[in-house]
Design a protein around this motif. Structure first.
Motif, PDB file in Angstrom:
ATOM      1  N   MET A   1       0.847  -1.182   0.000  1.00 35.98           N
ATOM      2  CA  MET A   1       0.000   0.000   0.000  1.00 35.98           C
ATOM      3  C   MET A   1       0.894   1.247   0.000  1.00 35.98           C
ATOM      4  O   MET A   1       1.841   1.323   0.777  1.00 35.98           O
ATOM      5  N   ILE A   2       0.561   2.185  -0.853  1.00 30.53           N
ATOM      6  CA  ILE A   2       1.319   3.433  -0.904  1.00 30.53           C
ATOM      7  C   ILE A   2       0.950   4.284   0.320  1.00 30.53           C
ATOM      8  O   ILE A   2      -0.226   4.544   0.573  1.00 30.53           O
ATOM      9  N   VAL A   3       1.950   4.679   1.088  1.00 31.95           N
ATOM     10  CA  VAL A   3       1.705   5.507   2.272  1.00 31.95           C
ATOM     11  C   VAL A   3       2.166   6.950   2.054  1.00 31.95           C
ATOM     12  O   VAL A   3       1.767   7.844   2.796  1.00 31.95           O
ATOM     13  N   CYS A   4       3.016   7.169   1.075  1.00 26.03           N
ATOM     14  CA  CYS A   4       3.471   8.519   0.756  1.00 26.03           C
ATOM     15  C   CYS A   4       3.326   8.705  -0.751  1.00 26.03           C
ATOM     16  O   CYS A   4       4.098   8.142  -1.532  1.00 26.03           O
ATOM     17  N   SER A   5       2.313   9.467  -1.110  1.00 26.55           N
ATOM     18  CA  SER A   5       2.060   9.637  -2.550  1.00 26.55           C
ATOM     19  C   SER A   5       3.072  10.582  -3.185  1.00 26.55           C
ATOM     20  O   SER A   5       3.360  10.474  -4.369  1.00 26.55           O
ATOM     21  N   CYS A   6       3.625  11.494  -2.411  1.00 24.85           N
ATOM     22  CA  CYS A   6       4.617  12.424  -2.980  1.00 24.85           C
ATOM     23  C   CYS A   6       5.872  11.683  -3.441  1.00 24.85           C
ATOM     24  O   CYS A   6       6.443  11.995  -4.483  1.00 24.85           O
ATOM     25  N   ASN A   7       6.298  10.707  -2.642  1.00 25.01           N
ATOM     26  CA  ASN A   7       7.528   9.976  -2.942  1.00 25.01           C
ATOM     27  C   ASN A   7       7.254   8.545  -3.413  1.00 25.01           C
ATOM     28  O   ASN A   7       8.201   7.797  -3.651  1.00 25.01           O
ATOM     29  N   VAL A   8       5.986   8.193  -3.526  1.00 26.79           N
ATOM     30  CA  VAL A   8       5.569   6.846  -3.929  1.00 26.79           C
ATOM     31  C   VAL A   8       6.273   5.795  -3.062  1.00 26.79           C
ATOM     32  O   VAL A   8       6.972   4.906  -3.558  1.00 26.79           O
ATOM     33  N   LEU A   9       6.074   5.927  -1.762  1.00 27.88           N
ATOM     34  CA  LEU A   9       6.633   4.961  -0.812  1.00 27.88           C
ATOM     35  C   LEU A   9       5.514   4.059  -0.311  1.00 27.88           C
ATOM     36  O   LEU A   9       4.433   4.540   0.035  1.00 27.88           O
ATOM     37  N   SER A  10       5.820   2.787  -0.243  1.00 24.93           N
ATOM     38  CA  SER A  10       4.840   1.837   0.286  1.00 24.93           C
ATOM     39  C   SER A  10       5.162   1.530   1.748  1.00 24.93           C
ATOM     40  O   SER A  10       6.264   1.832   2.241  1.00 24.93           O
ATOM     41  N   ASP A  11       4.206   0.897   2.413  1.00 23.25           N
ATOM     42  CA  ASP A  11       4.471   0.468   3.786  1.00 23.25           C
ATOM     43  C   ASP A  11       5.635  -0.516   3.799  1.00 23.25           C
ATOM     44  O   ASP A  11       6.441  -0.518   4.727  1.00 23.25           O
ATOM     45  N   GLY A  12       5.756  -1.336   2.771  1.00 27.49           N
ATOM     46  CA  GLY A  12       6.879  -2.274   2.666  1.00 27.49           C
ATOM     47  C   GLY A  12       8.214  -1.556   2.555  1.00 27.49           C
ATOM     48  O   GLY A  12       9.222  -2.011   3.121  1.00 27.49           O
ATOM     49  N   ASP A  13       8.239  -0.440   1.830  1.00 31.70           N
ATOM     50  CA  ASP A  13       9.474   0.349   1.736  1.00 31.70           C
ATOM     51  C   ASP A  13       9.881   0.833   3.123  1.00 31.70           C
ATOM     52  O   ASP A  13      11.060   0.782   3.493  1.00 31.70           O
ATOM     53  N   VAL A  14       8.902   1.331   3.876  1.00 33.69           N
ATOM     54  CA  VAL A  14       9.201   1.853   5.211  1.00 33.69           C
ATOM     55  C   VAL A  14       9.699   0.723   6.104  1.00 33.69           C
ATOM     56  O   VAL A  14      10.734   0.853   6.773  1.00 33.69           O
ATOM     57  N   LYS A  15       9.001  -0.410   6.074  1.00 37.30           N
ATOM     58  CA  LYS A  15       9.391  -1.536   6.928  1.00 37.30           C
ATOM     59  C   LYS A  15      10.782  -2.044   6.572  1.00 37.30           C
ATOM     60  O   LYS A  15      11.520  -2.501   7.447  1.00 37.30           O
ATOM     61  N   ALA A  16      11.176  -1.964   5.292  1.00 37.16           N
ATOM     62  CA  ALA A  16      12.494  -2.443   4.864  1.00 37.16           C
ATOM     63  C   ALA A  16      13.621  -1.645   5.501  1.00 37.16           C
ATOM     64  O   ALA A  16      14.746  -2.128   5.602  1.00 37.16           O
ATOM     65  N   CYS A  17      13.329  -0.435   5.930  1.00 36.84           N
ATOM     66  CA  CYS A  17      14.344   0.403   6.583  1.00 36.84           C
ATOM     67  C   CYS A  17      14.502   0.081   8.047  1.00 36.84           C
ATOM     68  O   CYS A  17      15.429   0.546   8.686  1.00 36.84           O
ATOM     69  N   LEU A  18      13.576  -0.670   8.599  1.00 39.14           N
ATOM     70  CA  LEU A  18      13.512  -0.837  10.050  1.00 39.14           C
ATOM     71  C   LEU A  18      14.075  -2.176  10.492  1.00 39.14           C
ATOM     72  O   LEU A  18      13.402  -3.192  10.420  1.00 39.14           O
ATOM     73  N   THR A  19      15.296  -2.160  10.914  1.00 43.25           N
ATOM     74  CA  THR A  19      15.913  -3.329  11.497  1.00 43.25           C
ATOM     75  C   THR A  19      16.304  -2.946  12.910  1.00 43.25           C
ATOM     76  O   THR A  19      17.071  -2.002  13.091  1.00 43.25           O
ATOM     77  N   PRO A  20      15.747  -3.607  13.909  1.00 48.80           N
ATOM     78  CA  PRO A  20      16.063  -3.224  15.281  1.00 48.80           C
ATOM     79  C   PRO A  20      17.560  -3.193  15.536  1.00 48.80           C
ATOM     80  O   PRO A  20      18.283  -4.081  15.117  1.00 48.80           O
ATOM     81  N   GLY A  21      17.995  -2.152  16.203  1.00 46.52           N
ATOM     82  CA  GLY A  21      19.405  -2.015  16.529  1.00 46.52           C
ATOM     83  C   GLY A  21      19.819  -0.562  16.482  1.00 46.52           C
ATOM     84  O   GLY A  21      18.995   0.314  16.239  1.00 46.52           O
ATOM     85  N   PRO A  22      21.100  -0.315  16.694  1.00 45.56           N
ATOM     86  CA  PRO A  22      21.569   1.065  16.812  1.00 45.56           C
ATOM     87  C   PRO A  22      21.460   1.913  15.550  1.00 45.56           C
ATOM     88  O   PRO A  22      21.438   3.134  15.641  1.00 45.56           O
ATOM     89  N   GLY A  23      21.395   1.311  14.375  1.00 43.30           N
ATOM     90  CA  GLY A  23      21.342   2.117  13.154  1.00 43.30           C
ATOM     91  C   GLY A  23      19.946   2.290  12.597  1.00 43.30           C
ATOM     92  O   GLY A  23      19.753   2.902  11.548  1.00 43.30           O
TER      93      GLY A  23
END
Ligand code: FES
Length: 85
Positions: free
Chosen positions: A1-23
């Motif tokens: 699902m697209i969550v940011c229409s300006c940048n055409v980002l999906s929820d999957g794109d956002v989740k791909a950035c999220l790896t628990p840890g310091p970075g």
């Protein structure tokens, strides 16, 4: 699902950035940076924040490891390498 229409980002794109840890991105601004874009209208910020909170809670993790995509240059390498206390 697209969550940011300006940048055409999906929820999957956002989740791909999220790896628990310091970075892991801690703010929506860091998620945009991780994905190589920046906010435009800002309507999606709350949704991105909610995705971040849910994904990290589901992982049972503290927000903060290196991005899976390796695209978060603002996170110092030594911070990503620190073992969890
Ligand atoms: S919808 Fe994301 S910046 Fe506009």
């Amino acid at each position: 699902m697209i969550v940011c229409s300006c940048n055409v980002l999906s929820d999957g794109d956002v989740k791909a950035c999220l790896t628990p840890g310091p970075g892991c991105p801690r703010t929506p601004a860091q998620v945009y940076r991780c994905l190589g874009c920046s906010p435009n209208c800002g309507r999606c910020v709350r949704t991105i924040r909610a995705i971040m909170d849910k994904a990290l809670a589901d992982a049972g993790a503290e927000p903060a490891a290196a991005c899976q995509r390796g695209c978060c240059p603002t996170i110092p390498a030594e911070a990503a390498a620190k073992p969890a206390a």
